[in-house]
Design an enzyme around this catalytic site. Structure first.
Site, PDB file in Angstrom:
ATOM      1  N   PRO A 243       0.837  -1.213   0.000  1.00  0.00           N
ATOM      2  CA  PRO A 243       0.000   0.000   0.000  1.00  0.00           C
ATOM      3  C   PRO A 243       0.865   1.254   0.000  1.00  0.00           C
ATOM      4  O   PRO A 243       1.796   1.383   0.812  1.00  0.00           O
ATOM      5  CB  PRO A 243      -0.805  -0.128   1.303  1.00  0.00           C
ATOM      6  CG  PRO A 243      -0.705  -1.563   1.690  1.00  0.00           C
ATOM      7  CD  PRO A 243       0.600  -2.052   1.179  1.00  0.00           C
ATOM      8  N   LEU A 244       0.559   2.159  -0.882  1.00  0.00           N
ATOM      9  CA  LEU A 244       1.320   3.401  -1.026  1.00  0.00           C
ATOM     10  C   LEU A 244       0.354   4.570  -0.933  1.00  0.00           C
ATOM     11  O   LEU A 244      -0.437   4.811  -1.849  1.00  0.00           O
ATOM     12  CB  LEU A 244       2.068   3.434  -2.366  1.00  0.00           C
ATOM     13  CG  LEU A 244       3.054   2.289  -2.621  1.00  0.00           C
ATOM     14  CD1 LEU A 244       3.548   2.323  -4.064  1.00  0.00           C
ATOM     15  CD2 LEU A 244       4.223   2.372  -1.657  1.00  0.00           C
ATOM     16  N   THR A 245       0.406   5.287   0.179  1.00  0.00           N
ATOM     17  CA  THR A 245      -0.505   6.413   0.377  1.00  0.00           C
ATOM     18  C   THR A 245      -0.205   7.513  -0.621  1.00  0.00           C
ATOM     19  O   THR A 245       0.962   7.883  -0.820  1.00  0.00           O
ATOM     20  CB  THR A 245      -0.377   6.947   1.819  1.00  0.00           C
ATOM     21  OG1 THR A 245      -0.623   5.866   2.723  1.00  0.00           O
ATOM     22  CG2 THR A 245      -1.359   8.063   2.071  1.00  0.00           C
ATOM     23  N   GLN A 297      -6.358  -1.771   2.939  1.00  0.00           N
ATOM     24  CA  GLN A 297      -5.630  -1.468   4.171  1.00  0.00           C
ATOM     25  C   GLN A 297      -6.403  -0.456   5.000  1.00  0.00           C
ATOM     26  O   GLN A 297      -6.818   0.589   4.499  1.00  0.00           O
ATOM     27  CB  GLN A 297      -4.231  -0.918   3.882  1.00  0.00           C
ATOM     28  CG  GLN A 297      -3.401  -0.758   5.149  1.00  0.00           C
ATOM     29  CD  GLN A 297      -2.080  -0.061   4.910  1.00  0.00           C
ATOM     30  OE1 GLN A 297      -2.049   1.138   4.653  1.00  0.00           O
ATOM     31  NE2 GLN A 297      -0.986  -0.800   4.997  1.00  0.00           N
ATOM     32  N   CYS A 328       2.628   3.104   9.796  1.00  0.00           N
ATOM     33  CA  CYS A 328       2.620   4.477   9.281  1.00  0.00           C
ATOM     34  C   CYS A 328       3.108   5.443  10.355  1.00  0.00           C
ATOM     35  O   CYS A 328       2.549   5.483  11.455  1.00  0.00           O
ATOM     36  CB  CYS A 328       1.212   4.850   8.824  1.00  0.00           C
ATOM     37  SG  CYS A 328       1.105   6.503   8.092  1.00  0.00           S
TER      38      CYS A 328
END
Length: 352
Positions: A243-245, A297, A328
């Site tokens: 997952p890449l915000t 996520q 995070c």
């Protein structure tokens, strides 16, 4: 300029032709600027006051002055936006008829006569400008257009009952819960039976001292929280797109699928925002049809909120797994007890 100084050894005055530099004591904390770099501002002109044309028109004293003051006391001078309403009415008149969104798609407007938009379809079509092209991209991709008659490509829309309009295979993005679900979430009309039952068992076991403060709930409570698995995911030999915000959105994941990635995951979604029905947060969980194995996520600091969000996603969306964010470090998440801050709370992790 000649400067006269006194010699201390002889007492005689000595003259010098060096130019004298006028030095002024600078204020503390103020930077001095040379005169050639200073901008001279013009003084604003004093407003001119016109004298009264007739002294009798402006009574200075007596009953007339009192009466004039009384008349002006109840008046309120308008501000800079006093003509906004008139301008907005004129702008609406220039735009012409604005068709109601419900009427444009063939539905009945729930507001009825209270609706601020027009329900006159014939009048709207008479004033509407010609279409911009022969095809509507929404019809070609999705099979329907949510703008209806208001679309600038309405001529390309199929007639009611057409197979293309009713086909669901045209949709390339899944997990769109729609506005109705979001409104129900904002009004707190959605129930979470499995999460509520888990919370009841947890509270009962906590009072009786059955649940372990580190390992988490008992097997009975864990069964209430976990859903029946559709099938195990085999991660062996597969590439996983983390997952890449703000980066791993749907278009980016489609590009990565073209390069051969096997498992994809959505951007970090805040569980509390999902339960509040925020459109921007629900857009993060959309899934493309090319994503064979897809997960969502979630981030949060409350086991109850995360459980309800997971239950809602598993029942309303097409997902293969749910990932819990525990790494995070950004302030918005970590300072509220989520993300990397969860690693210091093993009891809460066990409850989740």
């Amino acid at each position: 300029m000649t400067i006269a100084t006194t010699d201390n050894s002889t007492g005689a005055e000595v003259s010098s032709d060096k130019p004298q530099v006028e030095r002024t004591e600078a204020e503390r904390g103020v930077a001095q600027i040379k005169a050639e770099y200073q901008i001279q501002r013009r003084a604003e002109p004093t407003p001119r006051i016109e004298p009264a044309s007739d002294a009798a028109d402006a009574p200075a004293s007596g009953e007339g002055a009192v009466e004039a003051a009384g008349q002006g006391a109840g008046k309120r001078s308008g501000g800079q936006h006093q003509n906004r309403r008139q301008k907005s009415k004129a702008a609406r008149a220039e735009r012409g008829i604005r068709l109601c969104g419900k009427t444009a798609v063939g539905e009945v407007c729930p507001l009825g006569d209270k609706c601020t938009y027009s329900h006159d379809v014939a009048g709207y079509l008479a004033e509407k400008e010609p279409d911009l092209g022969p095809s509507c991209v929404n019809i070609d991709v999705y099979g329907k257009c949510r703008y209806g008659l208001r679309c600038r490509y309405a001529g390309a829309h199929p007639a009611a009952g057409d197979e293309k309009a009713e086909s669901a295979s045209q949709f390339y993005a899944h997990n769109d819960v729609g506005k109705d679900m979001q409104i129900r979430l904002r009004k707190k009309q959605i129930r979470f039976p499995r999460s509520d039952e888990f919370e009841a068992i947890w509270e009962r076991e906590a009072k009786e001292g059955i649940c372990d403060t580190v390992k988490g709930p008992s097997d009975e409570a864990r069964e209430k929280r976990q859903r029946t698995r559709r099938g195990q995911i085999d991660y062996r030999g597969k590439t996983y797109l983390a997952p890449l915000t703000t980066v791993g959105n749907l278009p980016f994941r489609r590009i990565c699928k073209g390069y051969g990635v096997d498992i994809t995951c959505s951007e970090m979604a805040i569980a509390g925002n999902l339960l509040q029905g925020q459109q921007s947060e629900w857009a993060l969980v959309k899934r493309h049809k090319s994503e064979a194995i897809f997960g969502v996520q979630l981030a949060g600091n409350s086991a109850s909120v995360l459980g309800k969000a997971a239950e809602l996603i598993s029942s309303e969306c097409e997902v293969d797994f749910i990932d819990l964010n525990m790494g995070c470090p950004i302030d918005m998440v970590a300072n509220n007890g989520g993300g990397s801050a969860l690693l210091s709370q093993p009891r809460k992790i066990g409850r989740m």
